[in-house]
Design a protein around this motif. Structure first.
Motif, mmCIF file in Angstrom:
data_model
loop_
_atom_site.group_PDB
_atom_site.id
_atom_site.type_symbol
_atom_site.label_atom_id
_atom_site.label_comp_id
_atom_site.label_asym_id
_atom_site.label_seq_id
_atom_site.Cartn_x
_atom_site.Cartn_y
_atom_site.Cartn_z
ATOM 1 N N LYS A 205 0.828 -1.213 0.000
ATOM 2 C CA LYS A 205 0.000 0.000 0.000
ATOM 3 C C LYS A 205 0.862 1.263 0.000
ATOM 4 C CE LYS A 205 -3.758 -2.276 2.438
ATOM 5 N NZ LYS A 205 -4.295 -2.613 3.778
ATOM 6 N N HIS A 206 2.138 1.103 0.377
ATOM 7 C CA HIS A 206 3.027 2.256 0.518
ATOM 8 C C HIS A 206 4.038 2.363 -0.612
ATOM 9 C CE1 HIS A 206 1.491 2.916 4.600
ATOM 10 N NE2 HIS A 206 1.464 1.611 4.694
ATOM 11 N N GLY A 207 3.982 1.441 -1.588
ATOM 12 C CA GLY A 207 4.935 1.530 -2.679
ATOM 13 C C GLY A 207 4.817 0.355 -3.630
ATOM 14 N N ASP A 208 5.370 0.542 -4.836
ATOM 15 C CA ASP A 208 5.336 -0.517 -5.855
ATOM 16 C C ASP A 208 6.735 -1.027 -6.176
ATOM 17 O OD1 ASP A 208 6.449 1.553 -7.332
ATOM 18 O OD2 ASP A 208 4.592 1.976 -8.433
ATOM 19 N N THR A 209 7.720 -0.546 -5.418
ATOM 20 C CA THR A 209 9.126 -0.814 -5.712
ATOM 21 C C THR A 209 9.873 -0.860 -4.394
ATOM 22 O OG1 THR A 209 8.936 0.420 -7.776
ATOM 23 C CG2 THR A 209 11.171 0.122 -6.896
ATOM 24 N N GLY A 210 10.794 -1.835 -4.234
ATOM 25 C CA GLY A 210 11.553 -1.832 -2.990
ATOM 26 C C GLY A 210 12.294 -3.104 -2.706
ATOM 27 N N ILE A 211 12.755 -3.192 -1.458
ATOM 28 C CA ILE A 211 13.521 -4.348 -0.991
ATOM 29 C C ILE A 211 13.085 -4.675 0.434
ATOM 30 C CG2 ILE A 211 15.523 -3.828 -2.440
ATOM 31 C CD1 ILE A 211 16.929 -2.651 -0.018
ATOM 32 N N GLY A 212 13.487 -5.879 0.918
ATOM 33 C CA GLY A 212 13.143 -6.251 2.285
ATOM 34 C C GLY A 212 13.615 -7.651 2.580
ATOM 35 N N THR A 213 13.115 -8.196 3.687
ATOM 36 C CA THR A 213 13.369 -9.594 4.017
ATOM 37 C C THR A 213 12.091 -10.193 4.575
ATOM 38 O OG1 THR A 213 14.871 -11.150 5.121
ATOM 39 C CG2 THR A 213 14.205 -9.222 6.387
ATOM 40 N N GLY A 214 12.038 -11.544 4.672
ATOM 41 C CA GLY A 214 10.818 -12.214 5.101
ATOM 42 C C GLY A 214 10.867 -12.641 6.563
ATOM 43 N N ASP A 215 9.741 -13.141 7.053
ATOM 44 C CA ASP A 215 9.611 -13.678 8.402
ATOM 45 C C ASP A 215 10.716 -14.692 8.676
ATOM 46 O OD1 ASP A 215 7.978 -14.295 10.846
ATOM 47 O OD2 ASP A 215 7.894 -16.258 9.871
ATOM 48 N N ALA B 163 11.152 -3.761 5.551
ATOM 49 C CA ALA B 163 11.091 -3.472 4.111
ATOM 50 C C ALA B 163 11.202 -1.967 3.884
ATOM 51 C CB ALA B 163 9.784 -3.979 3.513
ATOM 52 N N ASP B 164 11.749 -1.615 2.745
ATOM 53 C CA ASP B 164 11.769 -0.240 2.232
ATOM 54 C C ASP B 164 11.025 -0.250 0.903
ATOM 55 O OD1 ASP B 164 13.339 1.362 3.998
ATOM 56 O OD2 ASP B 164 15.185 0.501 3.191
ATOM 57 N N VAL B 165 9.972 0.537 0.769
ATOM 58 C CA VAL B 165 9.281 0.622 -0.524
ATOM 59 C C VAL B 165 8.920 2.080 -0.830
ATOM 60 C CG1 VAL B 165 8.284 -1.725 -0.413
ATOM 61 C CG2 VAL B 165 6.962 0.234 0.431
ATOM 62 N N HIS B 166 8.662 2.331 -2.110
ATOM 63 C CA HIS B 166 8.211 3.661 -2.533
ATOM 64 C C HIS B 166 7.514 3.519 -3.883
ATOM 65 C CE1 HIS B 166 11.743 3.407 -5.138
ATOM 66 N NE2 HIS B 166 11.246 4.432 -5.819
ATOM 67 N N PHE B 167 6.841 4.570 -4.294
ATOM 68 C CA PHE B 167 6.209 4.579 -5.618
ATOM 69 C C PHE B 167 7.203 5.101 -6.645
ATOM 70 C CE2 PHE B 167 2.578 4.514 -2.735
ATOM 71 C CZ PHE B 167 1.865 3.463 -3.285
ATOM 72 N N ALA B 168 7.508 4.240 -7.620
ATOM 73 C CA ALA B 168 8.588 4.528 -8.564
ATOM 74 C C ALA B 168 8.291 5.752 -9.422
ATOM 75 C CB ALA B 168 8.837 3.317 -9.464
ATOM 76 N N ASN B 169 9.257 6.645 -9.492
ATOM 77 C CA ASN B 169 9.237 7.759 -10.433
ATOM 78 C C ASN B 169 10.692 8.162 -10.663
ATOM 79 O OD1 ASN B 169 8.602 9.899 -12.046
ATOM 80 N ND2 ASN B 169 7.845 11.211 -10.395
ATOM 81 N N PHE B 170 11.432 7.221 -11.252
ATOM 82 C CA PHE B 170 12.875 7.396 -11.415
ATOM 83 C C PHE B 170 13.194 8.337 -12.559
ATOM 84 C CE2 PHE B 170 12.563 3.333 -9.225
ATOM 85 C CZ PHE B 170 13.614 3.381 -8.334
ATOM 86 N N LYS B 171 14.342 9.012 -12.431
ATOM 87 C CA LYS B 171 14.875 9.835 -13.518
ATOM 88 C C LYS B 171 16.239 9.285 -13.903
ATOM 89 C CE LYS B 171 11.588 13.041 -13.469
ATOM 90 N NZ LYS B 171 10.614 12.135 -12.817
ATOM 91 N N PRO B 172 16.512 9.200 -15.220
ATOM 92 C CA PRO B 172 17.832 8.694 -15.657
ATOM 93 C C PRO B 172 18.944 9.622 -15.168
ATOM 94 C CG PRO B 172 16.345 9.054 -17.541
ATOM 95 C CD PRO B 172 15.670 9.626 -16.346
ATOM 96 N N ILE C 99 12.523 -8.460 -3.309
ATOM 97 C CA ILE C 99 12.615 -7.424 -4.335
ATOM 98 C C ILE C 99 11.190 -7.146 -4.806
ATOM 99 C CG2 ILE C 99 13.420 -6.842 -6.661
ATOM 100 C CD1 ILE C 99 15.245 -9.611 -4.990
ATOM 101 N N VAL C 100 10.806 -5.874 -4.820
ATOM 102 C CA VAL C 100 9.498 -5.480 -5.340
ATOM 103 C C VAL C 100 9.730 -4.625 -6.581
ATOM 104 C CG1 VAL C 100 7.333 -4.283 -4.885
ATOM 105 C CG2 VAL C 100 8.510 -5.464 -3.010
ATOM 106 N N LEU C 101 9.192 -5.069 -7.715
ATOM 107 C CA LEU C 101 9.311 -4.306 -8.965
ATOM 108 C C LEU C 101 7.934 -4.188 -9.606
ATOM 109 C CD1 LEU C 101 12.572 -5.892 -10.484
ATOM 110 C CD2 LEU C 101 12.330 -3.623 -9.420
ATOM 111 N N ASN C 102 7.550 -2.997 -9.983
ATOM 112 C CA ASN C 102 6.257 -2.761 -10.642
ATOM 113 C C ASN C 102 5.086 -3.349 -9.855
ATOM 114 O OD1 ASN C 102 7.565 -1.545 -12.889
ATOM 115 N ND2 ASN C 102 8.077 -3.602 -13.628
ATOM 116 N N GLY C 103 5.173 -3.293 -8.551
ATOM 117 C CA GLY C 103 4.091 -3.792 -7.708
ATOM 118 C C GLY C 103 4.112 -5.283 -7.469
#
Lengths: 237, 237
Positions: B32-42, B76-85, B49-53
């Protein structure tokens, strides 16, 4: 995000350590994120207290001023008040034992929470600093030049935050409390008190919303690696 | 709050240091807080790895799994992707020189930003750990038992975050990058690479939304003061 479970922090205390005192957000914009809190002004211009949506400044001379909406701020912590009573004070409590008592009654060592105490203070001692001019000195140099104030028999509010030690650096681990008298005759950063009675209230947060002054080139370009943030904060606060 | 200018962090890396690995939020709630990110499991169950939701796990055996919505997460760290080259890669770049080059081209030492690089990797080396059982070991003990993987000629994505050194403790200062191959044949925490080509993209944040696992009694009651967080994180990450 539940409004009253979030602490909003603008800037970081770490930013003040090397003298990045320039106000970069208006108090009006800060108040969009809370109706209660603490902070400092542009140029380290006094100690700020926000109660019930009203922002006050205790300036370097000890005078309490109501703030204009465009007053600029380098650092502030605010939130939307929803305090719960924790315990009734006994009169022989000191600031240090008060902090210990709060932590012993709750399980909040590892999270941010707000602390509010409205009561009758037999004695209250506070401090504030004069507004600094550019080039700004470091925070420790300002701490050496602080002005101290005291009064007896004042009704007033102690307001501030507990930050978990995990956040030393971005925050100051432990309690950070300001005082404001109901009659606006005295206020500032808490130094000491004796209290007759009052109710300690707290409000825990499960979220910290950390807002960085990314518009400030001074902040963006500063090298914090040599500032020894933690030592400087514990000396100054 | 502008959606794409906020980094959402659930838990803190500091929490993993003493072995608080229990998953306390579902990946669905994290997304709910992002479509892109990283983290670890239980239980430190792999590298996420979270890519494109879409959330993926690289498990301890190196297998890449799509995650169920109720998969539980301690960090986890996530965000909504809006990258710039930012720039086109040259082939002789190493992970360390890549990080230095990014920081030299932008003014983002003191803020959080996300880093994404999709490209063709001549060589890629990653790691992941096996899911741990209770009583959980400390993070450094798991780092000693990590499994390493490597492959050649893989198209894939490096994704992760830069955290300012000011936030050492709650975060790990510097870059924290995971990799996922387009064909899902390899992934994990980045160890090393050689790259043919690719575009480095970044996305700076002016806000960090730090979400604490306040429902976890293990977290709430833990004494972090003896965990030597910073040393343990730099050894483990």
């Amino acid at each position: 995000m539940q409004k009253d479970s979030t602490l909003y922090q603008y800037g970081t205390l770490a930013l003040l350590v090397p003298g990045l005192f320039e106000g970069t957000k208006s108090i009006d914009d800060i108040l969009k994120h809370g109706d209660t809190g603490i902070g400092t002004g542009d140029g380290l211009d006094g100690e700020l207290i926000v109660l019930n949506g009203h922002p006050y400044q205790v300036d370097g001379s000890g005078k309490v001023n109501k703030l204009d909406s465009n007053f600029m701020v380098p650092f502030a912590d605010v939130h939307f008040a929803n305090f719960k009573p924790l315990f009734e004070l006994e009169s022989d409590i000191t600031p240090t034992s008060l902090e210990k008592t709060v932590l012993s009654k709750v399980n909040y060592d590892n999270i941010f929470f707000s602390f509010r105490l409205h009561g009758n203070f037999k004695k209250i001692a506070t401090r504030s600093v004069d507004k600094q001019s550019k080039p700004y000195p470091k925070l420790v140099e300002c701490a050496d030049k602080q002005n101290e104030f005291s009064a007896e028999d004042k009704c007033g509010t102690l307001i501030g935050y507990y930050s978990p030690k995990l956040f030393n650096g971005p925050s100051v681990g432990g309690f950070h409390l300001h005082f404001l008298a109901d009659d606006l005759s005295i206020g500032g950063h808490l130094l000491d008190f004796e209290v007759d009675n009052g109710t300690v209230e707290i409000q825990p947060f499960n979220k910290l919303e950390q807002d960085f002054p990314t518009g400030s080139q001074e902040f963006m370009k500063h090298d914090f690696s040599k500032d020894n943030i933690e030592a400087a904060i514990s000396k100054s606060e």
